[in-house]
Design a protein around this motif. Sequence first.
Motif, PDB file in Angstrom:
ATOM      1  N   GLY A 165       0.803  -1.213   0.000  1.00  7.87           N
ATOM      2  CA  GLY A 165       0.000   0.000   0.000  1.00  7.87           C
ATOM      3  C   GLY A 165       0.840   1.269   0.000  1.00  7.87           C
ATOM      4  O   GLY A 165       2.061   1.240   0.165  1.00  7.87           O
ATOM      5  N   LYS A 166       0.176   2.398  -0.168  1.00  6.76           N
ATOM      6  CA  LYS A 166       0.822   3.712  -0.191  1.00  6.76           C
ATOM      7  C   LYS A 166       0.889   4.281   1.217  1.00  6.76           C
ATOM      8  O   LYS A 166      -0.044   4.137   2.007  1.00  6.76           O
ATOM      9  N   VAL A 167       2.012   4.927   1.549  1.00  3.53           N
ATOM     10  CA  VAL A 167       2.230   5.475   2.886  1.00  3.53           C
ATOM     11  C   VAL A 167       2.230   7.001   2.828  1.00  3.53           C
ATOM     12  O   VAL A 167       2.941   7.604   2.012  1.00  3.53           O
ATOM     13  N   GLY A 168       1.433   7.633   3.695  1.00  7.80           N
ATOM     14  CA  GLY A 168       1.384   9.084   3.776  1.00  7.80           C
ATOM     15  C   GLY A 168       1.883   9.581   5.116  1.00  7.80           C
ATOM     16  O   GLY A 168       2.302   8.790   5.975  1.00  7.80           O
ATOM     17  N   LEU A 169       1.848  10.878   5.315  1.00  4.97           N
ATOM     18  CA  LEU A 169       2.369  11.505   6.531  1.00  4.97           C
ATOM     19  C   LEU A 169       1.354  12.468   7.131  1.00  4.97           C
ATOM     20  O   LEU A 169       0.751  13.269   6.420  1.00  4.97           O
ATOM     21  N   VAL A 170       1.191  12.391   8.444  1.00  6.87           N
ATOM     22  CA  VAL A 170       0.457  13.402   9.206  1.00  6.87           C
ATOM     23  C   VAL A 170       1.500  14.110  10.065  1.00  6.87           C
ATOM     24  O   VAL A 170       1.930  13.589  11.091  1.00  6.87           O
ATOM     25  N   VAL A 174      -0.143  19.395  11.666  1.00  2.00           N
ATOM     26  CA  VAL A 174      -1.523  18.898  11.733  1.00  2.00           C
ATOM     27  C   VAL A 174      -1.820  18.354  13.119  1.00  2.00           C
ATOM     28  O   VAL A 174      -2.847  18.669  13.727  1.00  2.00           O
ATOM     29  N   VAL A 175      -0.922  17.513  13.633  1.00  4.09           N
ATOM     30  CA  VAL A 175      -1.137  16.892  14.943  1.00  4.09           C
ATOM     31  C   VAL A 175      -1.380  17.946  16.019  1.00  4.09           C
ATOM     32  O   VAL A 175      -2.257  17.789  16.886  1.00  4.09           O
ATOM     33  N   SER A 176      -0.636  19.039  15.967  1.00  2.72           N
ATOM     34  CA  SER A 176      -0.741  20.072  16.994  1.00  2.72           C
ATOM     35  C   SER A 176      -2.081  20.789  16.981  1.00  2.72           C
ATOM     36  O   SER A 176      -2.452  21.448  17.950  1.00  2.72           O
ATOM     37  N   GLN A 177      -2.836  20.650  15.873  1.00  3.84           N
ATOM     38  CA  GLN A 177      -4.148  21.291  15.782  1.00  3.84           C
ATOM     39  C   GLN A 177      -5.262  20.462  16.428  1.00  3.84           C
ATOM     40  O   GLN A 177      -6.376  20.953  16.577  1.00  3.84           O
ATOM     41  N   VAL A 198       1.989   7.628   8.619  1.00  2.00           N
ATOM     42  CA  VAL A 198       2.986   7.870   9.662  1.00  2.00           C
ATOM     43  C   VAL A 198       2.579   9.152  10.347  1.00  2.00           C
ATOM     44  O   VAL A 198       2.328  10.171   9.700  1.00  2.00           O
ATOM     45  N   THR A 199       2.487   9.117  11.678  1.00  6.07           N
ATOM     46  CA  THR A 199       2.041  10.296  12.422  1.00  6.07           C
ATOM     47  C   THR A 199       3.165  10.823  13.295  1.00  6.07           C
ATOM     48  O   THR A 199       3.783  10.065  14.054  1.00  6.07           O
ATOM     49  N   ASP A 200       3.427  12.119  13.207  1.00 10.73           N
ATOM     50  CA  ASP A 200       4.419  12.755  14.057  1.00 10.73           C
ATOM     51  C   ASP A 200       3.977  12.716  15.520  1.00 10.73           C
ATOM     52  O   ASP A 200       2.770  12.741  15.813  1.00 10.73           O
TER      53      ASP A 200
END
Length: 204
Positions: A165-170, A174-177, A198-200
């Motif tokens: 599958g395809k991997v994206g980034l958050v 964004v997380v701080s919001q 992948v989430t920061d």
Amino acid sequence: MTVLLGCIADDFTGGTDLAGMLVKAGMRTVQMIGVPQEAVGEDIDAVVIALKSRTTPADDAIAESLAALRWLQQAGCQQFYFKYCSTFDSTPRGNIGPVAEALMAALGTDFTIACPAFPVNGRTIYKGHLFVGDILLSDSGMRHHPLTPMTDANLVNVLGAQVKGKVGLVDYNVVSQGPEAVSAKFKQLQENGCTYAVTDALTN
């Protein structure tokens, strides 16, 4: 019996860390070594099955992890968590990606996150890059690990090499919001064909 959380850890150390955190959070937790052969007792909130799948051949890791999942499902677990190492170390073939992919297929889900952050131990993720303390994972001692050398700290790249599958980034902007912004980003990634995000994470 209904258990809220069923966890599959790829090694004993990680399973023990997870079980300890769940207990500290107030969950009645049982840790099992290997796929259990019998049922656990009553009044349990979480079960952690610790495997030895971190560095075994990918096919073996998948088979063992799916066996653990089946046991957890039979135990009545409502949610499932795949616990891998906070340094995300694995070879280009896996085992983190292939096991995650197999578990997702078995559970009938087409989207999940990847977040090995463990801030209390200095493992953080920023812009998709995994840090050990103040240095990139690829500049740490893990670069020379004899079994799973980590020469790339970019988790989007690392996971992308292991899965179909395809991997994206958050990222952290964004997380701080907060949750609504994260959910909106998840939706956008899914619309763009991503199966993983992948989430920061810089703090607990």
